[in-house]
Design an enzyme around this catalytic site. Structure first.
Site, PDB file in Angstrom:
ATOM      1  N   LYS A   1     -20.213   4.287 -65.460  1.00  0.00           N
ATOM      2  CA  LYS A   1     -21.593   4.590 -65.824  1.00  0.00           C
ATOM      3  C   LYS A   1     -21.738   4.809 -67.328  1.00  0.00           C
ATOM      4  O   LYS A   1     -20.777   5.111 -68.035  1.00  0.00           O
ATOM      5  CB  LYS A   1     -22.096   5.809 -65.045  1.00  0.00           C
TER       6      LYS A   1
ATOM      7  N   ARG B   1     -16.952   7.230 -55.198  1.00  0.00           N
ATOM      8  CA  ARG B   1     -17.521   5.889 -55.040  1.00  0.00           C
ATOM      9  C   ARG B   1     -17.231   5.098 -56.314  1.00  0.00           C
ATOM     10  O   ARG B   1     -17.692   5.465 -57.398  1.00  0.00           O
ATOM     11  CB  ARG B   1     -19.024   5.986 -54.779  1.00  0.00           C
TER      12      ARG B   1
END
Length: 807
Positions: free
Chosen positions: A753, A786
């Site tokens: 991210k 995840r």
């Protein structure tokens, strides 16, 4: 000025005064540079139902894509509940800044013998906050009447009067007609007033202004309730002159169907919201403490009915449910018509009388006389939480427990379902000091006891008498307990407990049979102390039961931020899924719509066409399959095709999602998110990002539970990067273990991210920091990570498993 000092200042203001009029509120707003003049305001007046109607309108407009301010009263536990934008309470910082700014104006008005009331100043605060955040619409619940209410300092673009009954006759008039005409003064200049009033009240309103009527067959907008669709929803239909809809409404009862019709009509007036969006918004509406079903076995209902009329309505709703015995928990304020309320309520098989922890509470002896011999047994339990706990303990699964009589009683009883026991890291003095400071403990005390707090530490919120009892018990056995009501401004007490595991177990022994609802507090503490990680060996239903699980991301999209376009053909996606499982993935998460900033929306049909063929081709894999979607129809199709988990990044934006998961007995991941797809310009102000996320997720978890899911099926995701800046995302990752307070499995989604730009890792160089956060999350109790890069992250998790004796 600290937050609690700001609240003390506001609450020191007078509640009522002889002078009527909006001039004082106007003076406050003028001092603030007239923030209301830049707002599109909707006023909602009425004797009953105005709060529910405001809640429904806010949700409709928000689901239609607008930024919406909502101002209501009273609150349950925190004045900040009264002022919300898009469902989030006004930040403490804004309250502090406002009080500092408005203080001089209030003092000038005081010198002129025109001291504003609490409600007038809060109205100014709400409008100031809404203007500062540039909301599209501000929904204002009127306090009393209409003509002289503080909210009438605005010029509304739309308004409503929900209903009219005899109330506040000393101010509004002695007859229904006089009261109706007073309320009608909220009418907008350029639109008809929407009203659910009828008969004499309606005729009086018509004499003042043009109206759109809502209600029975001869109304302009016809509403009907068609009975219960489930224990927590009713079926309703609404038909206007040019539109109609059918939906399910979480606020049950024919009166709520009328309120829904008023909200729908206002939404059409204000923003031309289409019927489909109105139906969705109505189903999303959620109003705590107003016929709120907390459980179904036994049936447990909380309702703030506080007068005979409201109790009569409540009785008619309770009568719709099938149950054996009724256990009634009742607490009321001193000035209320207790006998009238007791007569209106259904006759209980067992009555538990209580006194909310406020000065105006009536004592149990007086309440007992109001019920005469209407109950087979009467238990003067004393505290609300003790009465609630006794009723629940005595009730069988087929019984009903009803808590009512006052919103104060409901607020305290609700603690039983919403109280969090938050584990805190205090391995070093500085960590301990930070925990104490976050509980608004004064600096001197925090400094003096920080060293004593370097133990196992748990932060919780208790009612005053509970906190006093816990402090005495824990300190008697050598533990450290620090209490502060400053963080919550006196409603609840932030309580920080620190000690050895042995001391905590001694505390549990002391509290297990204690009164004031502390037996349930002890049960919650025991669950926290035992720690879900420690009992993994006893569970084997899910892949995360005995060890942290790795969820591999498979985006079958052309535009996802990392691997978009690589696996959007079914053969490529199937091959990739098998590779991830061979590399050690415990779960495969398939997504058919990107949530990256600027992503184009995908229709339900297209998303199903993307994910279902892949699910059908990999159903033979010996791992659970997850579908990453925020659409209930897609989730239903995926679960039918063989998926086991729904990963909803919107946090139940689709009101049907929780029911779909429950119908399939599937696991459901709920994320904390401000908006999906991610809007990089959408930000939020957090007082404490971890605890704010915790408290907001707790309400989402309650919604999922009420749909029929157990907490071990509900996975919580703090939503790193979704409405949080990099610093906030890193703090959430570092304090992953605090999320365990929700009693649910925890998932961390951090893979590659943009938050890693903060540590000098641009796109393409984010695998190393991803692995660092994976390791930290696994070590701090995350149940699922995840990720995109399965082999590397599996190795990181296996290293933690090997090194950590808990696994």
């Amino acid at each position: 000025m600290e937050y609690h000092e700001s609240v003390d200042y506001l609450e020191s203001l007078q509640r009522r005064r002889p002078k009527l009029g909006t001039e004082t509120t106007a003076a406050l707003l003028t001092y603030l540079d007239r923030p209301h003049e830049d707002l599109d305001c909707v006023q909602i007046a009425g004797s009953n139902g105005k709060g529910s109607t405001g809640c429904m309108l806010e949700r409709i407009l928000r689901d239609a894509g607008l930024d919406v301010g909502l101002y209501t009263s009273p609150d349950l536990n925190d004045l900040r509940e009264r002022i919300q934008i898009n469902g989030r309470k006004i930040p403490k910082q804004r309250v502090r800044e406002f009080v500092a700014e408005i203080d001089d104006c209030i003092e000038r008005l005081r010198e002129a013998d025109d001291t504003p009331t609490y409600f007038e100043v809060l109205t100014a605060l709400a409008l100031h906050h809404f203007a500062a955040e540039d909301v599209d619409v501000a929904v204002l619940e009127v306090g009393i009447g209409g003509r002289y209410d503080a909210t009438s300092a605005v010029d509304p673009v739309a308004s409503a009067v929900t209903s009219v009954s005899l109330e506040h006759t000393d101010i509004l008039g002695d007859t229904i007609e006089e009261i109706a005409r007073d309320k009608a003064q909220v009418a907008p200049a350029d639109a008809p007033l929407v009203t659910g009033a009828s008969e004499a009240a309606l005729e009086a309103i018509r004499s003042e202004t043009d109206v759109i009527t809502v209600g029975s067959d001869d109304a302009d907008v016809i509403t009907r309730e068609h009975g219960l669709a489930s224990p927590i929803e009713s079926e309703v239909s609404i038909a206007g002159p040019k539109w109609s809809l059918e939906t399910r409404l979480p606020l049950v009862g024919s009166h709520q169907a009328t309120n829904a019709g008023v909200a729908a009509t206002l939404a059409d007036q204000v923003a031309g919201v289409d019927p489909e969006s109105i139906a969705r918004g109505l189903r999303d509406a959620y109003w705590p403490g107003r016929f709120e079903v907390m459980s179904t076995a036994p049936l447990a209902i909380l309702d703030g009915a506080h007068n005979p009329g409201a109790c009569e309505t409540l009785a008619s709703l309770v009568d719709r449910y099938s149950f054996d015995d009724l256990h009634l928990v009742f607490g009321a304020m001193r000035e209320k018509d207790h006998r009238g309320m007791a007569t209106a309520l259904p006759s209980p098989d067992a009555l538990y009388l209580c006194e909310p922890d406020v000065p105006r509470a009536e004592d149990t002896a007086a309440l007992a006389s109001a019920f005469d011999d209407r109950a087979a047994t009467i238990d003067r339990a004393g505290s609300v939480l003790e009465a609630t706990e006794r009723a629940l303990s005595a009730a069988d699964e087929d019984d009903c427990v009803l808590v009512t009589g006052s919103l104060y009683a409901v607020a305290e009883a609700r603690d039983r379902w919403t109280r969090l026991q938050i584990p805190k890291r205090t391995a070093a003095t500085e960590q301990a000091r930070n925990v104490l400071t976050s509980a608004a403990v004064d600096a001197e005390t925090a400094e003096s006891v920080a060293d004593e707090t370097v133990h196992r530490t748990i932060k919780t919120y208790l009612r005053g008498p509970q906190a006093e009892r816990v402090e005495r018990a824990f300190e008697a056995i050598g533990g450290t307990c620090v209490r502060s009501d400053a963080e919550t401004a006196g409603r609840r007490v932030a309580t920080v407990l620190s000690g050895t595991s042995s001391q905590f177990r001694d505390l549990l022994a002391e509290l297990t049979d204690a009164d004031r609802g502390l037996a349930h507090v002890a049960a919650q503490l025991r669950q926290t102390i035992d720690d879900r990680v420690d009992d993994r060996a006893d569970r084997d239903r899910y892949p995360w039961d005995q060890t942290p699980a790795v969820m591999g991301i498979l985006n079958v999209t052309p535009d996802s931020f990392y691997d978009g376009g690589e696996y959007d053909r079914v053969p490529d996606a199937v091959r990739r899924a098998r590779e991830m499982v061979a590399a050690g993935a415990d779960i495969v998460d398939i997504g058919g719509e990107s949530t990256r900033p600027g992503a184009e929306p995908v229709s339900v049909a297209e998303e199903i066409d993307r994910v279902v063929p892949v699910i059908e081709r990999i159903e033979d894999l010996d791992v659970p399959i997850s579908v990453d979607t925020r659409k209930a129809a897609v989730a239903d199709a995926a679960l039918e095709a063989g998926a086991d988990i729904v990963n909803d990044v919107s946090g139940l934006e689709d009101p049907e999602m929780r029911f779909v998961a429950a119908d399939h007995d599937a696991s459901l991941v709920v994320m904390h998110s401000l908006e999906t797809p991610v809007d990089p310009d959408r930000t939020a102000t957090y007082d404490d990002v971890v605890e704010d996320v915790l408290h907001e997720l707790s309400e989402t978890v309650l919604l999922a539970e009420r749909a029929g899911l157990d907490r071990d099926q509900i996975v919580v995701d703090p939503g790193l990067g979704f409405g949080k800046d990099p610093a906030e995302s890193f703090e959430l990752a570092a304090r992953t273990d605090e999320l365990r307070a929700l009693g649910c499995p925890v998932m961390v989604g951090h893979s590659r991210k943009s938050m890693f730009d903060r540590v000098g890792c641009p796109s393409g160089e984010r695998l190393p920091p991803t692995l660092a956060v994976t390791t930290m999350a696994a070590e701090r109790g995350a149940d699922i990570v995840r990720v995109h890069d399965v082999p590397e992250n599996v190795a990181a998790v296996r290293t933690v498993r090997t090194a950590d004796a808990r696994y």
